[in-house]
Design an enzyme around this catalytic site. Structure first.
Site, mmCIF file in Angstrom:
data_model
loop_
_atom_site.group_PDB
_atom_site.id
_atom_site.type_symbol
_atom_site.label_atom_id
_atom_site.label_comp_id
_atom_site.label_asym_id
_atom_site.label_seq_id
_atom_site.Cartn_x
_atom_site.Cartn_y
_atom_site.Cartn_z
ATOM 1 N N LYS A 8 -25.447 146.532 -27.813
ATOM 2 C CA LYS A 8 -24.442 146.021 -26.877
ATOM 3 C C LYS A 8 -25.011 144.828 -26.135
ATOM 4 O O LYS A 8 -26.015 144.931 -25.436
ATOM 5 C CB LYS A 8 -24.044 147.115 -25.885
ATOM 6 C CG LYS A 8 -23.044 146.674 -24.827
ATOM 7 C CD LYS A 8 -22.765 147.799 -23.841
ATOM 8 C CE LYS A 8 -21.865 147.330 -22.704
ATOM 9 N NZ LYS A 8 -21.651 148.398 -21.691
ATOM 10 N N ASP A 33 -20.713 142.036 -16.942
ATOM 11 C CA ASP A 33 -19.559 142.926 -16.996
ATOM 12 C C ASP A 33 -18.936 143.048 -15.613
ATOM 13 O O ASP A 33 -19.466 143.739 -14.736
ATOM 14 C CB ASP A 33 -19.996 144.303 -17.512
ATOM 15 C CG ASP A 33 -18.835 145.283 -17.576
ATOM 16 O OD1 ASP A 33 -17.669 144.833 -17.553
ATOM 17 O OD2 ASP A 33 -19.094 146.498 -17.639
ATOM 18 N N LYS A 54 -14.844 146.165 -11.193
ATOM 19 C CA LYS A 54 -15.865 147.018 -10.586
ATOM 20 C C LYS A 54 -16.014 146.683 -9.097
ATOM 21 O O LYS A 54 -15.905 145.522 -8.707
ATOM 22 C CB LYS A 54 -17.232 146.780 -11.245
ATOM 23 C CG LYS A 54 -17.390 147.253 -12.674
ATOM 24 C CD LYS A 54 -18.775 146.854 -13.185
ATOM 25 C CE LYS A 54 -18.990 147.242 -14.633
ATOM 26 N NZ LYS A 54 -19.217 148.682 -14.790
ATOM 27 N N ASP A 65 -26.312 144.398 -18.674
ATOM 28 C CA ASP A 65 -25.484 145.178 -19.604
ATOM 29 C C ASP A 65 -25.726 144.770 -21.058
ATOM 30 O O ASP A 65 -25.130 145.336 -21.959
ATOM 31 C CB ASP A 65 -24.003 145.001 -19.242
ATOM 32 C CG ASP A 65 -23.188 146.256 -19.527
ATOM 33 O OD1 ASP A 65 -23.789 147.336 -19.691
ATOM 34 O OD2 ASP A 65 -21.945 146.160 -19.575
ATOM 35 N N ASP A 125 -12.945 148.649 -18.225
ATOM 36 C CA ASP A 125 -14.390 148.742 -18.035
ATOM 37 C C ASP A 125 -15.049 149.603 -19.112
ATOM 38 O O ASP A 125 -16.236 149.891 -19.035
ATOM 39 C CB ASP A 125 -14.713 149.299 -16.643
ATOM 40 C CG ASP A 125 -16.129 148.975 -16.209
ATOM 41 O OD1 ASP A 125 -16.726 148.058 -16.804
ATOM 42 O OD2 ASP A 125 -16.640 149.631 -15.285
ATOM 43 N N GLU A 127 -15.448 148.399 -21.970
ATOM 44 C CA GLU A 127 -15.562 147.281 -22.913
ATOM 45 C C GLU A 127 -16.693 147.447 -23.902
ATOM 46 O O GLU A 127 -16.658 146.895 -25.001
ATOM 47 C CB GLU A 127 -15.734 145.961 -22.134
ATOM 48 C CG GLU A 127 -17.156 145.565 -21.773
ATOM 49 C CD GLU A 127 -17.886 146.562 -20.878
ATOM 50 O OE1 GLU A 127 -19.118 146.634 -20.959
ATOM 51 O OE2 GLU A 127 -17.227 147.271 -20.092
ATOM 52 N N ARG A 137 -17.722 150.081 -25.677
ATOM 53 C CA ARG A 137 -17.336 150.742 -26.931
ATOM 54 C C ARG A 137 -16.347 149.901 -27.726
ATOM 55 O O ARG A 137 -16.284 149.995 -28.951
ATOM 56 C CB ARG A 137 -16.781 152.134 -26.631
ATOM 57 C CG ARG A 137 -15.509 152.186 -25.854
ATOM 58 C CD ARG A 137 -15.389 153.453 -25.022
ATOM 59 N NE ARG A 137 -16.318 153.440 -23.902
ATOM 60 C CZ ARG A 137 -16.450 154.455 -23.058
ATOM 61 N NH1 ARG A 137 -15.737 155.552 -23.213
ATOM 62 N NH2 ARG A 137 -17.293 154.391 -22.049
#
Length: 418
Positions: free
Chosen positions: A262, A267, A274, A285, A344, A346, A348
């Site tokens: 990933k 993010d 968030k 991230d 959020d 995102e 996966r």
């Protein structure tokens, strides 16, 4: 964008440090079992003996002394149980390294000695890794360059079986991950990350293919593109790195292992924004992609005999008028439709298409690496990682590697879940 600092050179020497060598070291680390005493042959042995006799010793205890020589070498004495497992091995090594760098200028040369414990090479390797990590300088403000000595050399005494080249490459890989993960999000954007990949691929003989947004649209990678849609620039993409050992070149194109990482460079949470507390460190991230990248680079450096693919899903998850929204339905590369519930999630989404691309090459095994999800941290804290596996045999191999390396894994959900 790439770290300039190399890991300290590791030299193997038989026996204990000589008294004449004492002035060449800024620090000497000595690790003992809790039921042992410092060897009489240690340089300035009287100080070691006095330090040891101060009080009853405990597992994971660390004591320090200034040795009586011109260099005023720091002596660091640590204790461990003889039956300490690999997790304790790393913890104790970290405590010794931490004490070595506390309240003194950074040492340039260190000697490490492990006395009368099983698996001496493993202990010395752990101490080397901990010292190399502590000595590594994270990216600093270029307007205020840090003036500091560099830890250039570590001498390990009494472990002829230790693989010095492997230990150095593992330290280099770990420091590459630390460096990339700590870069600010306005420095390591998708374009900069792509330049990093090009440089590393050229340096280490890796094959690199970049699947940009236009190519991914043609492939039908709707899950990844939903996440990247809110970005102000059209520079997101999925990178494919390949390492093929010499003995397998020209044979089957099928990789033995695929690493999927990933690479969400920042993010915001997207439409489901968030709060500050959870957004502050979201430049990290992309750590899963950094681990996959460092792993394939180390494999190339060490010339491991297996073919490896690395797939890095590189994008940001931004808030904007084009950001994807809850209740949208998108189609992933393998034809699966996804109903968006929360923007959020995102990771996966981006990984779904990277995994589908990786699976097309029919690797014998796949490992997905991601800062996913916060619920895993709630369950396990940040002291261990969660493991999910579709095959019991692969799960057991991963858990065995965890026990060997000292990197804690916890498998869930139960095997019959699948």
């Amino acid at each position: 964008l790439l770290p300039l600092q190399k890991p300290p050179r590791l030299t193997l020497v038989a026996g204990l440090p000589a008294a004449t060598a004492l002035d060449r070291h800024d620090a000497i680390l000595l690790l003992l079992p809790t039921d042992a005493k410092p060897a009489a042959g240690m340089p300035d042995s009287g100080r070691w003996q006095t330090l040891h006799a101060l009080s009853k010793v405990l597992h994971a205890e660390v004591r320090t002394v200034t040795l009586d020589n011109k260099r005023q070498t720091l002596g660091v004495l640590g204790y461990c149980r003889k039956d300490a497992d690999s997790f304790e091995l790393l913890r104790v090594a970290g405590l010794l390294a931490q004490r070595t760098f506390a309240n003194r200028p950074q040492p340039a040369r260190i000697a490490i000695v492990v006395q009368a414990v099983p698996h001496r090479a493993a202990w010395l390797e752990a101490l080397y890794a901990a010292l190399a990590a502590h000595a590594f300088a994270l990216p600093a403000d270029k307007s205020k360059p840090a003036k500091r000595k560099v830890l250039a050399a570590i001498v390990a005494h009494g472990a002829p079986s230790l693989d010095a080249a492997r230990a150095e490459r593992m330290a280099e890989a770990g420091n590459l991950v630390r460096h990339l993960t700590s870069l600010p999000p306005n420095v390591l954007d998708a374009g900069a990350y792509r330049r990093v990949l090009v440089a590393l691929a050229r340096r280490h003989g890796l094959t690199l293919r970049w699947h940009g947004e236009a190519a991914l649209s043609g492939l039908g990678a709707g899950a990844f593109l939903a996440v990247s849609r809110g970005n102000p620039r059209r520079d997101a993409g999925i990178a494919h790195l390949r390492y093929t050992p010499r003995g397998k070149r020209g044979r089957s194109d099928r990789p033995d292992l695929a690493l999927v990482g990933k690479g969400v460079l920042f993010d915001t949470g997207g439409t489901n924004l968030k709060p500050h507390k959870y957004m502050l460190d979201m430049h990290t991230d992309m750590a899963g992609s950094a681990v996959a990248l460092a792993t394939i680079v180390a494999a190339a450096q060490l010339r491991v005999p297996i073919a490896i693919d690395a797939w890095l899903a590189i994008t940001e998850n931004n808030i904007g008028p084009k950001s994807y929204r809850p209740q949208e339905v998108v189609r992933a590369l393998n034809g699966t439709t996804i109903q968006v519930i929360h923007s959020d999630a995102e990771g996966r989404m981006a990984l779904a298409d990277a995994l589908a691309l990786a699976a097309r090459r029919k690797p014998r095994a796949m490992i997905d690496l991601a800062t996913l999800t916060g619920a895993c941290v709630y369950a396990l804290t940040e002291r261990m990682s969660g493991l999910l596996a579709t095959d019991d045999g692969l799960a057991q191999r991963a858990l065995a590697a965890s026990a060997t390396s000292g990197e804690r894994l916890w498998r869930f959900p139960p095997p019959d879940y699948f």
